[in-house]
Design a protein around this motif. Sequence first.
Motif, PDB file in Angstrom:
ATOM      1  N   SER A 160       0.793  -1.008   0.084  1.00  0.00           N
ATOM      2  CA  SER A 160      -0.013   0.105   0.093  1.00  0.00           C
ATOM      3  C   SER A 160       0.805   1.061  -0.234  1.00  0.00           C
ATOM      4  N   PRO A 167      -4.757  11.324  -3.244  1.00  0.00           N
ATOM      5  CA  PRO A 167      -5.615  10.534  -4.264  1.00  0.00           C
ATOM      6  C   PRO A 167      -5.222  11.128  -5.718  1.00  0.00           C
ATOM      7  N   VAL A 192      -3.198  -2.867  -1.792  1.00  0.00           N
ATOM      8  CA  VAL A 192      -3.933  -1.381  -1.099  1.00  0.00           C
ATOM      9  C   VAL A 192      -4.472  -1.620   0.104  1.00  0.00           C
ATOM     10  N   TYR A 285      -8.593   3.226   1.197  1.00  0.00           N
ATOM     11  CA  TYR A 285      -9.309   3.137  -0.080  1.00  0.00           C
ATOM     12  C   TYR A 285     -10.521   2.210   0.250  1.00  0.00           C
ATOM     13  N   ARG A 287     -12.837  -0.728  -1.759  1.00  0.00           N
ATOM     14  CA  ARG A 287     -12.347  -1.635  -3.049  1.00  0.00           C
ATOM     15  C   ARG A 287     -12.899  -0.928  -4.365  1.00  0.00           C
ATOM     16  N   PHE A 290     -11.010   2.209  -5.507  1.00  0.00           N
ATOM     17  CA  PHE A 290      -9.331   1.937  -6.053  1.00  0.00           C
ATOM     18  C   PHE A 290      -9.725   1.463  -7.354  1.00  0.00           C
ATOM     19  N   THR A 304      -9.343  -8.503  -8.260  1.00  0.00           N
ATOM     20  CA  THR A 304      -8.972  -8.353  -6.860  1.00  0.00           C
ATOM     21  C   THR A 304      -9.104  -9.516  -5.907  1.00  0.00           C
TER      22      THR A 304
END
Length: 320
Positions: A160, A167, A192, A285, A287, A290, A304
């Motif tokens: 991460s 951002p 992340v 973040y 899910r 991101f 993911t």
Amino acid sequence: MAQLSQPAQNCVVQDEIQQQLAAGLLAAHAHTSPKYLYDVLGSRLFAAICELPEYYPTRTEAAIFALHAQQIAAAVGPDAILIDLGAGNCSKAARLFPSLRPRQYVAVDISVQFLEEAVSALRQQFPQIEMTCLGMDFSSELELPATLGMDRRQFFYPGSSIGNFAPLEALMFLRRIRKGIGSSGGGLLIGVDLIKDKAILNPAYDDALGVTAAFNLNLLHHVNRLLDADFRPRDWRHRAFYNSEQHRIEMHLEARNELTVHWQNGGMRRFARGERIHTESSYKYTREGFVDMLQQAGYGAVQTWCDPNNWFMVCHAQVA
Ligand SMILES: C[S@@+](CC[C@H](N)C(=O)[O-])C[C@H]1O[C@@H](n2cnc3c(N)ncnc32)[C@H](O)[C@@H]1O
């Protein structure tokens, strides 16, 4: 533009670093870039942080990699050039070598001496993988050597570290990686950290043993060397907390008393008791948020994988 000789180039870089540091220290809310947390000792302290019981990101990410190794390997594909951004001690990539089977490993980090030691140990362990060590600051540009192949470039950005960018900067950085991948079957494998209860987040950045405090305070030694400054770490205390409005952990150094810091060319700043220097942010973040950012950055299919608590996410983003 005229080419600079190597020593002249180094002087330019040094000037830029000094100007950036001085500007940050003189800002209304003093701040330094998180990249200054990493000299050799900073890199060693970060490796120790990864072992702490409070620091869930490393072990949670490792568990995701272990549980979904086959799917992740299928997404990345064999014989890639694996480009590890902010490789540190390279241990995360090394654990993935048996499943990812890259043809080349390119380790990139600003903490060059630490990186070189890690890569030379790795070369002995994996002689079949061609390895390249690149000391560079990728915060403003991501320029890889022209000699590096373009076929199947897979960037690896775990831990991460993307959270250290605000951002909008993160979006721009993802676009730079996208450009670096080119268009011959590459992608990005990225870890992340997800938004979660601050009862879990806060101790991860303010551990009981004080290792993260030492990591943060060590920045002052590093700045003293870079800027010929006279910070005394004993005059400062580590502060770290979750800012739920901004979805980020903030790390600061807070003056224990009123004090004045001096640096080269007559630079100085007075700090009131309790005044802070913001040394790192670590954005968290959702899910969906991101994945949306990856799509805005121009990536194609995204896969993911999360842990059962939804604390951390690993994504593979393909370049369409
Ligand atoms: C949070 S650590 C992550 C280390 C390792 N990848 C991991 O996941 O455990 C961030 C790493 O990125 C490197 N780094 C930080 N800022 C950088 C920059 N601007 N350019 C290149 N490397 C940077 C640091 O030296 C450090 O090794």
